[in-house]
Design a protein around this motif. Structure first.
Motif, mmCIF file in Angstrom:
data_model
loop_
_atom_site.group_PDB
_atom_site.id
_atom_site.type_symbol
_atom_site.label_atom_id
_atom_site.label_comp_id
_atom_site.label_asym_id
_atom_site.label_seq_id
_atom_site.Cartn_x
_atom_site.Cartn_y
_atom_site.Cartn_z
ATOM 1 N N THR A 39 0.889 -1.111 -0.004
ATOM 2 C CA THR A 39 -0.029 -0.018 0.066
ATOM 3 C C THR A 39 0.805 1.235 0.014
ATOM 4 O OG1 THR A 39 -1.922 -1.206 1.406
ATOM 5 C CG2 THR A 39 -1.865 1.154 1.294
ATOM 6 N N ALA A 40 1.861 1.341 0.886
ATOM 7 C CA ALA A 40 2.671 2.627 1.039
ATOM 8 C C ALA A 40 3.382 2.894 -0.508
ATOM 9 C CB ALA A 40 3.955 2.226 2.183
ATOM 10 N N PHE A 41 4.130 1.539 -0.857
ATOM 11 C CA PHE A 41 4.736 1.848 -2.420
ATOM 12 C C PHE A 41 3.835 2.164 -3.380
ATOM 13 C CE2 PHE A 41 8.158 -0.270 -0.565
ATOM 14 C CZ PHE A 41 9.608 0.266 -1.004
ATOM 15 N N GLY A 42 2.561 1.799 -3.450
ATOM 16 C CA GLY A 42 1.646 2.186 -4.432
ATOM 17 C C GLY A 42 1.086 3.603 -4.358
ATOM 18 N N GLY A 45 4.252 5.725 -5.493
ATOM 19 C CA GLY A 45 3.965 5.900 -7.094
ATOM 20 C C GLY A 45 2.977 6.859 -7.442
ATOM 21 N N LEU A 46 1.681 6.612 -7.016
ATOM 22 C CA LEU A 46 0.744 7.476 -7.380
ATOM 23 C C LEU A 46 0.774 9.137 -7.138
ATOM 24 C CD1 LEU A 46 -2.426 5.253 -6.216
ATOM 25 C CD2 LEU A 46 -1.692 5.699 -8.602
ATOM 26 N N LEU A 78 3.238 9.313 -20.941
ATOM 27 C CA LEU A 78 3.995 8.517 -20.244
ATOM 28 C C LEU A 78 3.658 8.191 -18.757
ATOM 29 C CD1 LEU A 78 6.208 6.267 -20.280
ATOM 30 C CD2 LEU A 78 7.970 7.935 -19.844
ATOM 31 N N VAL A 79 3.681 9.675 -18.287
ATOM 32 C CA VAL A 79 3.162 9.837 -16.912
ATOM 33 C C VAL A 79 1.755 9.274 -16.463
ATOM 34 C CG1 VAL A 79 3.063 11.500 -15.074
ATOM 35 C CG2 VAL A 79 4.885 11.585 -16.467
ATOM 36 N N VAL A 80 0.789 9.638 -17.403
ATOM 37 C CA VAL A 80 -0.604 9.187 -17.136
ATOM 38 C C VAL A 80 -0.714 7.750 -17.358
ATOM 39 C CG1 VAL A 80 -2.943 9.319 -18.327
ATOM 40 C CG2 VAL A 80 -1.589 11.369 -18.035
ATOM 41 N N THR A 81 0.185 7.099 -18.406
ATOM 42 C CA THR A 81 0.093 5.832 -18.545
ATOM 43 C C THR A 81 0.485 5.046 -17.083
ATOM 44 O OG1 THR A 81 0.340 5.784 -20.885
ATOM 45 C CG2 THR A 81 0.873 3.724 -19.838
ATOM 46 N N ASP A 82 1.615 5.547 -16.719
ATOM 47 C CA ASP A 82 2.303 4.801 -15.399
ATOM 48 C C ASP A 82 1.076 5.155 -14.328
ATOM 49 O OD1 ASP A 82 4.375 3.537 -14.038
ATOM 50 O OD2 ASP A 82 4.712 5.397 -13.044
ATOM 51 N N PHE A 83 0.662 6.132 -14.112
ATOM 52 C CA PHE A 83 -0.477 6.625 -13.308
ATOM 53 C C PHE A 83 -1.556 5.569 -13.033
ATOM 54 C CE2 PHE A 83 -4.353 8.710 -11.673
ATOM 55 C CZ PHE A 83 -3.753 8.920 -10.492
ATOM 56 N N MET A 84 -2.160 5.427 -14.376
ATOM 57 C CA MET A 84 -3.371 4.798 -14.475
ATOM 58 C C MET A 84 -2.956 3.370 -14.331
ATOM 59 S SD MET A 84 -5.671 6.433 -14.889
ATOM 60 C CE MET A 84 -7.024 5.184 -15.163
ATOM 61 N N GLY A 85 -1.894 2.704 -14.671
ATOM 62 C CA GLY A 85 -1.415 1.464 -14.547
ATOM 63 C C GLY A 85 -1.294 1.177 -12.829
ATOM 64 N N LEU A 86 -0.759 1.902 -12.219
ATOM 65 C CA LEU A 86 -0.660 1.853 -10.781
ATOM 66 C C LEU A 86 -1.957 1.718 -10.090
ATOM 67 C CD1 LEU A 86 2.542 4.240 -9.752
ATOM 68 C CD2 LEU A 86 2.394 1.577 -9.351
ATOM 69 N N LEU A 87 -2.753 3.026 -10.598
ATOM 70 C CA LEU A 87 -4.264 2.879 -10.102
ATOM 71 C C LEU A 87 -4.897 1.652 -10.375
ATOM 72 C CD1 LEU A 87 -6.000 4.671 -8.728
ATOM 73 C CD2 LEU A 87 -6.900 5.650 -10.814
ATOM 74 N N VAL A 88 -4.999 1.111 -11.647
ATOM 75 C CA VAL A 88 -5.901 -0.130 -11.919
ATOM 76 C C VAL A 88 -5.502 -1.474 -11.264
ATOM 77 C CG1 VAL A 88 -6.348 -1.694 -13.840
ATOM 78 C CG2 VAL A 88 -6.537 0.994 -14.116
#
Length: 270
Positions: A39-42, A45-46, A78-88
């Motif tokens: 949870t902390a690492f997620g 990242g977000l 790239l940032v949006v993709t990484d953010f959505m990947g972490l979120l999903v």
């Protein structure tokens, strides 16, 4: 009486055929020291991606250079993709670590597992392809500055980002359409490509791995040539010093992206 292995045979064609879901439910209790770790690492990242996105949006409004503007659009994608990947992915994986739900009971039709596997492939391949695209755009901008009359427009840059997203989406849907499978992976918290010697699984694994390796190698070649070119011409004329400073800044960012992608993905892809 049913055959001794009827339950195993019945699940062989599902997302639980490779991983023993019931056994994973019992062993996974001790697989993670604390669910707060993931949870902390997620959250880190977000929050980091949100901060980077705010900085990029603020910078894009102040820039007049089309070259820099198109680069920031690729970086924003790239940032949006990484953010959505972490979120999903975190929205499925983190609750598992807290609840330890049984996948076979919660997702008997493998819809959630297929969605998570698709997300892992989509959000894993997108950054690699975007990194290669950004490296290629800077390569032609630095080494062949007169081969095109104008820089890439904002609309065209967003179109290229959309094409990368669309291609990665098509790649992620292949197991759902019949080429390969997404199956539950140890310790039972995530789904990914099936690494078995079946023809469909092998083809999809090779397709995913070779495409990712090709993207990383292409980024390495483009970035290396661009850096060498900048080193040669950086001190030639003072009149274009400011423009070259901007080019160097963009190349530093690209090299950083390439190094992170190589460290995080190349061992898995190989």
């Amino acid at each position: 009486m049913d055959p001794p292995n009827s339950s195993t045979t019945g699940q062989s064609d599902t997302c639980f055929g490779v991983f023993n879901a019931s056994e994973g439910h019992n062993t996974a209790q001790n697989s993670i020291t604390s669910p707060w770790f993931s949870t902390a690492f997620g959250l880190i990242g977000l929050c980091s991606n949100l901060f980077a996105l705010c900085v990029l949006l603020s910078s894009s409004r102040k820039l007049s250079s089309r070259t820099r503007s198109s680069f920031l659009i690729f970086l924003c994608g790239l940032v949006v993709t990484d953010f959505m990947g972490l979120l999903v992915t975190a929205s499925v994986i983190i609750p598992y670590h807290f609840i330890k739900f049984a996948w076979a009971e919660v997702d008997p039709g493998c819809h959630l597992c297929n969605f998570l596997g698709f997300s892992m492939v989509f959000f894993g391949q997108c950054p690699l392809l975007l990194g290669a695209t950004m490296a290629g755009e800077r390569f032609f901008g630095i080494n062949h500055p007169f081969s095109r009359s104008t820089s890439i427009s904002k609309r065209r840059a967003w179109s290229i980002v959309g094409l990368v997203w669309g291609f990665s989406c098509l790649l992620g849907l292949l197991p759902v359409l019949g080429l390969g499978r997404y199956t539950l992976q140890y310790p039972g918290s995530w789904c990914f490509i099936t690494l078995l010697p079946n023809t469909g699984d092998v083809i999809f694994c090779l397709l995913f791995a070779l495409l990712g390796i090709f993207s990383v190698l292409l980024s390495f070649i483009f970035n290396t040539v661009s850096v060498v070119t900048l080193c040669r011409v950086y001190h030639d004329r003072e009149s274009v010093q400011r423009r070259r400073d901007s080019e160097v800044e963009m190349m530093v960012q690209l090299v950083g992206i390439m190094v992170i992608a190589t460290i995080c993905w190349m061992p898995l892809l190989v």
